[in-house]
Design a protein around this motif. Structure first.
Motif, PDB file in Angstrom:
ATOM      1  N   VAL A   1       0.855  -1.187   0.000  1.00 31.00           N
ATOM      2  CA  VAL A   1       0.000   0.000   0.000  1.00 31.00           C
ATOM      3  C   VAL A   1       0.893   1.241   0.000  1.00 31.00           C
ATOM      4  CG1 VAL A   1      -1.791   1.296   1.210  1.00 31.00           C
ATOM      5  CG2 VAL A   1      -1.794  -1.206   1.305  1.00 31.00           C
ATOM      6  N   GLY A   2       0.699   2.110  -0.986  1.00 28.37           N
ATOM      7  CA  GLY A   2       1.336   3.414  -0.979  1.00 28.37           C
ATOM      8  C   GLY A   2       0.308   4.467  -0.594  1.00 28.37           C
ATOM      9  N   TYR A   3       0.701   5.458   0.191  1.00 29.61           N
ATOM     10  CA  TYR A   3      -0.280   6.416   0.689  1.00 29.61           C
ATOM     11  C   TYR A   3       0.295   7.811   0.788  1.00 29.61           C
ATOM     12  CZ  TYR A   3       2.076   5.268   5.143  1.00 29.61           C
ATOM     13  OH  TYR A   3       2.998   5.047   6.132  1.00 29.61           O
ATOM     14  N   GLY A   4      -0.624   8.756   0.723  1.00 30.54           N
ATOM     15  CA  GLY A   4      -0.327  10.158   0.985  1.00 30.54           C
ATOM     16  C   GLY A   4      -1.484  10.750   1.753  1.00 30.54           C
ATOM     17  N   TYR A   5      -1.215  11.275   2.932  1.00 35.06           N
ATOM     18  CA  TYR A   5      -2.243  11.846   3.795  1.00 35.06           C
ATOM     19  C   TYR A   5      -1.952  13.331   3.977  1.00 35.06           C
ATOM     20  CZ  TYR A   5      -2.815   6.887   4.953  1.00 35.06           C
ATOM     21  OH  TYR A   5      -2.987   5.526   4.889  1.00 35.06           O
ATOM     22  N   LEU A   6      -2.778  14.164   3.368  1.00 39.65           N
ATOM     23  CA  LEU A   6      -2.602  15.618   3.427  1.00 39.65           C
ATOM     24  C   LEU A   6      -3.602  16.167   4.433  1.00 39.65           C
ATOM     25  CD1 LEU A   6      -2.261  16.277  -0.410  1.00 39.65           C
ATOM     26  CD2 LEU A   6      -0.489  15.620   1.248  1.00 39.65           C
ATOM     27  N   HIS A   7      -3.140  16.350   5.655  1.00 36.27           N
ATOM     28  CA  HIS A   7      -4.000  16.666   6.796  1.00 36.27           C
ATOM     29  C   HIS A   7      -3.934  18.157   7.109  1.00 36.27           C
ATOM     30  CE1 HIS A   7      -6.021  16.494  10.582  1.00 36.27           C
ATOM     31  NE2 HIS A   7      -4.925  16.702  11.304  1.00 36.27           N
ATOM     32  N   ASP A   8      -5.042  18.847   6.849  1.00 39.54           N
ATOM     33  CA  ASP A   8      -5.144  20.288   7.099  1.00 39.54           C
ATOM     34  C   ASP A   8      -6.126  20.504   8.238  1.00 39.54           C
ATOM     35  OD1 ASP A   8      -5.299  23.013   7.070  1.00 39.54           O
ATOM     36  OD2 ASP A   8      -5.968  23.200   4.988  1.00 39.54           O
ATOM     37  N   ASP A   9      -5.606  20.846   9.410  1.00 36.70           N
ATOM     38  CA  ASP A   9      -6.425  21.101  10.600  1.00 36.70           C
ATOM     39  C   ASP A   9      -6.740  22.597  10.634  1.00 36.70           C
ATOM     40  OD1 ASP A   9      -7.330  21.645  13.257  1.00 36.70           O
ATOM     41  OD2 ASP A   9      -6.405  19.780  13.941  1.00 36.70           O
ATOM     42  N   LYS A  10      -8.009  22.953  10.408  1.00 32.67           N
ATOM     43  CA  LYS A  10      -8.415  24.351  10.349  1.00 32.67           C
ATOM     44  C   LYS A  10      -8.470  25.009  11.729  1.00 32.67           C
ATOM     45  CE  LYS A  10      -8.944  24.616   5.910  1.00 32.67           C
ATOM     46  NZ  LYS A  10      -8.015  25.479   5.125  1.00 32.67           N
ATOM     47  N   ASP A  11      -8.529  24.214  12.793  1.00 34.06           N
ATOM     48  CA  ASP A  11      -8.605  24.761  14.144  1.00 34.06           C
ATOM     49  C   ASP A  11      -7.228  24.937  14.784  1.00 34.06           C
ATOM     50  OD1 ASP A  11     -11.402  25.022  14.290  1.00 34.06           O
ATOM     51  OD2 ASP A  11     -11.609  22.874  14.674  1.00 34.06           O
ATOM     52  N   VAL A  12      -6.285  24.082  14.434  1.00 35.66           N
ATOM     53  CA  VAL A  12      -4.934  24.147  14.998  1.00 35.66           C
ATOM     54  C   VAL A  12      -3.952  24.026  13.840  1.00 35.66           C
ATOM     55  CG1 VAL A  12      -3.291  23.167  16.632  1.00 35.66           C
ATOM     56  CG2 VAL A  12      -5.749  23.076  17.137  1.00 35.66           C
ATOM     57  N   ALA A  13      -3.440  25.159  13.385  1.00 37.89           N
ATOM     58  CA  ALA A  13      -2.583  25.172  12.195  1.00 37.89           C
ATOM     59  C   ALA A  13      -1.330  24.326  12.384  1.00 37.89           C
ATOM     60  CB  ALA A  13      -2.194  26.608  11.838  1.00 37.89           C
ATOM     61  N   THR A  14      -0.765  24.303  13.585  1.00 35.96           N
ATOM     62  CA  THR A  14       0.472  23.556  13.820  1.00 35.96           C
ATOM     63  C   THR A  14       0.265  22.042  13.789  1.00 35.96           C
ATOM     64  OG1 THR A  14       0.123  23.788  16.202  1.00 35.96           O
ATOM     65  CG2 THR A  14       1.573  25.407  15.131  1.00 35.96           C
ATOM     66  N   ALA A  15      -0.994  21.592  13.717  1.00 40.17           N
ATOM     67  CA  ALA A  15      -1.286  20.162  13.619  1.00 40.17           C
ATOM     68  C   ALA A  15      -1.391  19.696  12.171  1.00 40.17           C
ATOM     69  CB  ALA A  15      -2.579  19.837  14.361  1.00 40.17           C
ATOM     70  N   SER A  16      -1.266  20.609  11.202  1.00 39.08           N
ATOM     71  CA  SER A  16      -1.404  20.257   9.785  1.00 39.08           C
ATOM     72  C   SER A  16      -0.114  19.620   9.287  1.00 39.08           C
ATOM     73  CB  SER A  16      -1.731  21.495   8.956  1.00 39.08           C
ATOM     74  OG  SER A  16      -2.974  22.051   9.350  1.00 39.08           O
ATOM     75  N   THR A  17      -0.231  18.419   8.698  1.00 31.18           N
ATOM     76  CA  THR A  17       0.937  17.676   8.243  1.00 31.18           C
ATOM     77  C   THR A  17       0.650  16.971   6.929  1.00 31.18           C
ATOM     78  OG1 THR A  17       0.266  15.722   9.489  1.00 31.18           O
ATOM     79  CG2 THR A  17       1.773  17.246  10.595  1.00 31.18           C
ATOM     80  N   ALA A  18       1.717  16.700   6.190  1.00 32.74           N
ATOM     81  CA  ALA A  18       1.665  15.844   4.999  1.00 32.74           C
ATOM     82  C   ALA A  18       2.519  14.619   5.276  1.00 32.74           C
ATOM     83  CB  ALA A  18       2.175  16.591   3.777  1.00 32.74           C
TER      84      ALA A  18
END
Length: 400
Positions: free
Chosen positions: A211-228
């Motif tokens: 399995v290859g994956y890409g998770y683009l996580h944009d947290d609108k409430d806590v900007a520092t929690a946004s990760t790729a």
């Protein structure tokens, strides 16, 4: 993205002609339209002795989940499901009752909507839209945290498409509804607004799955929690007739994403060989979550209780990162009616010294008919991180 929701909602109708194969005599019969009830109940006692607190925590909670599953024909279905949690006593910090002198047991009282989704399915495509349970792979990155009485769900649009021997998966997450419930004192513990995109491409051949994956996580409430996070997971399962070997390998990298003002790059890896013989599966594992002393790799949408020990000391990765080396054994007996697990973890920092160690044990057994019992124990011994903690559970669950 929000302006595209009406278009995304219409995707099943647009894609139906492409993914609906012609009917053949060998095709399985279509589900009969109708409605059916679903429900389960779980009664649990949890005890927590954490040296960081004066009193111990004790929680006896009952979770009742009720749902209706609708089948409309032509591949369409829907589920509406609610749940309620009641507690006998208040000698624990639920996150909603203000009892902060006690250790946390994140099973707050309350009633809420758990799932409400509309789905369409053909032989090659499955689409669901609404509040739903998502469990990707081993749930290390995306899961429902099903151990807690109130599970984690997502307001999302999800696609699964079969491509020959492979599977392509995409999901857009607009909101995560967290296990702490709608009454949590901290509003960020209730739910988070997201604009997260999940991509997976899986291939399976014989005993091999990649399995290859890409998770683009944009947290609108806590900007520092946004990760790729980008990675690949490979699993080999050669267990046949109760004996054989297995191997899980995973490698990923995580860095800042969207409006995250930080700059970082952390590695993740997992090495887990296993051997099954005489009804017992033995595992050895090495899981690495990178950290530099100021920031570390995080998996906030995962089913966290399953990883890094049942004492839940590492649900949020320490800034120094985490090295979890573990051994476990488990199996079933009595025609599969009884199951057991025994595990040991040694924890160290990626950057810095040691954290501690932990023993885990569980025993599952039948009670009566569809009711199953569970005894479970976690014992964490601190060595530079947190405090000594012992947790114990007694549980009965009735699934209908």
């Amino acid at each position: 993205m929000h302006s595209l929701r009406p278009v995304l909602a219409a995707f099943p109708l647009l894609l139906a002609p492409w993914f609906s194969p012609p009917a053949h005599a060998t095709d399985p019969p279509a589900p009969v339209p109708g409605v059916s009830p679903e429900w389960n109940a779980r009664l649990r006692y949890e005890h927590v002795d954490d040296d960081a607190f004066g009193p111990d925590a004790n929680a006896t909670t009952l979770r009742l989940r009720l749902g209706l599953r609708f089948r409309f024909g032509a591949g369409w279905s829907a589920l509406v499901e609610g749940e309620g949690i009641a507690s006998a006593g208040d000698d624990y910090n639920s996150g909603a009752n203000g009892r902060i002198a006690y250790p946390v047991i994140a099973d707050p009282e309350g009633a809420q909507l758990n799932q409400a989704w509309l789905g369409w399915k053909s032989a090659k495509l499955h689409v669901t839209l609404g509040r739903q349970r998502l469990q990707l792979d081993n749930q290390r990155w995306i899961g429902n945290s099903g151990w807690r009485q109130n599970e984690q769900t997502f307001d999302s649009l999800a696609f699964d498409a079969t491509l020959g021997p492979g599977l392509a998966r995409y999901a857009w997450l607009g909101q995560v509804n967290r296990v702490n419930g709608d009454q949590a004192i901290d509003p960020l513990a209730r739910k988070r607004e997201l604009d997260t995109h999940l991509f997976e491409l899986a291939w399976k051949h014989g005993i091999q799955q990649i399995v290859g994956y890409g998770y683009l996580h944009d947290d609108k409430d806590v900007a520092t929690a946004s990760t790729a996070s980008y990675g690949v997971r490979a699993v080999t399962d050669a267990v046949r007739d109760g004996r054989g070997w297995g191997l899980a390998l995973e490698l990923a990298e995580q860095h800042e994403y969207a409006s995250n003002p930080l700059s970082f790059s952390h590695r993740y890896w997992l090495l887990e060989p296993s051997l099954t013989h005489a009804g017992v599966t033995w595992r050895a594992g090495w899981e690495h979550l990178g950290g530099n002393g100021q920031h570390s790799l995080q998996t906030p949408l995962a089913t966290l209780h399953v990883f890094n020990g049942w004492a839940d000391k590492f649900n949020s990765t320490p800034t120094g990162g985490l090295e979890d080396r573990y051994l476990s054994a488990g199996g079933k007996f009595g025609d599969g009616k009884y199951d057991w697990v025994l595990a040991w973890h040694d924890y160290e920092a990626d950057t810095g010294g040691g954290y501690g160690s932990e023993w885990n044990a569980s025993f599952g057994f039948p009670v009566y008919g569809p009711v199953k019992g569970l005894l479970k124990l976690a014992d964490y011994r601190a060595d530079g991180f947190a405090q000594d903690t012992t947790k114990a559970w007694v549980q009965m669950e009735w699934v209908h």
